[in-house]
Design an enzyme around this catalytic site. Structure first.
Site, PDB file in Angstrom:
ATOM      1  N   CYS A 131       1.057  -1.158   0.076  1.00  0.00           N
ATOM      2  CA  CYS A 131       0.189   0.007   0.183  1.00  0.00           C
ATOM      3  C   CYS A 131       0.809   1.610   0.012  1.00  0.00           C
ATOM      4  O   CYS A 131       1.745   1.171  -1.663  1.00  0.00           O
ATOM      5  CB  CYS A 131      -0.733  -0.008   1.148  1.00  0.00           C
ATOM      6  N   HIS A 190      -4.716  -4.877  -0.090  1.00  0.00           N
ATOM      7  CA  HIS A 190      -3.746  -5.093   1.399  1.00  0.00           C
ATOM      8  C   HIS A 190      -4.159  -6.495   1.312  1.00  0.00           C
ATOM      9  O   HIS A 190      -5.575  -7.024   2.310  1.00  0.00           O
ATOM     10  CB  HIS A 190      -4.889  -4.121   2.582  1.00  0.00           C
ATOM     11  N   GLU A 239      -3.441  -9.179   2.539  1.00  0.00           N
ATOM     12  CA  GLU A 239      -2.995  -9.124   4.505  1.00  0.00           C
ATOM     13  C   GLU A 239      -3.599  -9.037   5.151  1.00  0.00           C
ATOM     14  O   GLU A 239      -4.356  -9.384   6.229  1.00  0.00           O
ATOM     15  CB  GLU A 239      -1.872  -9.083   5.005  1.00  0.00           C
TER      16      GLU A 239
END
Length: 302
Positions: free
Chosen positions: A142, A235, A237
């Site tokens: 990001c 993102h 994750e």
């Protein structure tokens, strides 16, 4: 994958509750193999949440990984206790003489600022320069990805008309590139950002390849020709509830945030969000660890 962390790291207990194998320090010393040494420069304000997210994402290969969490010395956030930072984190000065097989640079809530205005920008530049010779492969996430593109390639970011927030469909390109092994032709990934990058500058860069993008939110995955730099603009994750937390936090602050797109069933924020990116996340992190870190790193750093 056995991940080695300090025995008393709070995230370790959460991982074990999810039946993810976490190796304690005692057992790790009895294994006659070299672990992969991966550093995580955690720039997120809620550091313990990010620890859990990244440890979960790294838990899908049979390789032993030893994690070192890093924080900036030039800026200390207010959302993580000093006791936690002092016990579980190191700074650049602590590790600058070491070699790492992998490095992850997370996002940060500073994207609306110019890079040079960020308090720890000079320190981050120093770390990114150090990584060229001391890290086999670096994954930028990001804002960390935008910062990496700016530092390494001079590619600028710009403010968007409104925040991109939600879960978006992306197309795969260059399927034979190892980072994409196991990906479907299209897959979902969360985004939460106020800025975008210069598409024309990326297209003009001969040493960068766009591996996945979206008609609506642009590039998601980029890789340098030598595999030393991986850029993830979203993102993958994130947990199921991360966007929900951000939306409800900003609503309570009276910021009138947009509802995250393609996230809540029937766009009803009282319902449990749909988790549609875990498979892509597992593939991304395991491919990075295997093909860009493990397969390329020397057994003994010179």
């Amino acid at each position: 994958m056995p991940i080695k962390v300090q025995n008393n790291l709070p995230a370790k207990k959460i991982m074990e509750q999810e039946n993810i194998f976490m190796m304690d320090e005692t057992r790790a010393t009895t294994q006659n193999i070299r672990p992969l040494y991966i550093a995580v420069l955690n720039l997120m304000p809620l550091k313990e949440d990010t620890e859990v997210q990244l440890l979960r994402s790294l838990s899908n290969t049979p390789l032993q990984i030893e994690i070192t969490f890093l924080t900036t010395a030039s800026y200390i956030g207010k959302n993580t206790t000093l006791s936690h930072l002092n016990e579980f984190y190191k700074t650049y000065d602590d590790v600058k003489e070491r070699k790492f097989d992998g490095l992850i640079i997370t996002g940060a809530p500073v994207e609306q600022m110019e890079y040079e205005e960020v308090q720890y920008w000079e320190e981050l530049k120093q770390i990114m320069e150090w990584s060229k010779a001391n890290v086999t492969s670096t994954m930028h996430i990001c804002w960390g990805a935008q910062a990496g593109l700016y530092y390494h390639y001079g590619i600028k970011k710009h403010l968007l008309p409104k925040k991109i927030v939600g879960v978006y469909e992306h197309r795969v390109h260059h399927r034979k590139v190892p980072l994409l092994r196991g990906f479907d032709d299209v897959f979902y990934a969360p985004h939460s950002r106020y800025t975008g990058v210069d598409h024309e500058a990326i297209a003009a860069c001969d040493t960068l390849t766009v591996l996945a993008d979206s008609d609506k939110v642009g590039e998601l995955l980029l890789v340098s020709d030598d595999g030393k730099q991986i850029f993830v603009m979203g993102h993958l994750e994130y947990d199921r509830m991360t966007l929900d937390y951000e939306y409800k936090r900003d609503s309570k602050k009276g910021l009138n945030p947009d509802l995250p797109e393609n996230y809540y069933p029937d766009d009803d924020s009282s319902q449990r969000p749909l988790l549609r990116w875990r498979g892509a996340s597992n593939a991304l992190f395991s491919n990075w660890v295997n093909y860009y870190v493990y397969q390329n790193t020397p057994y003994e750093w010179s």
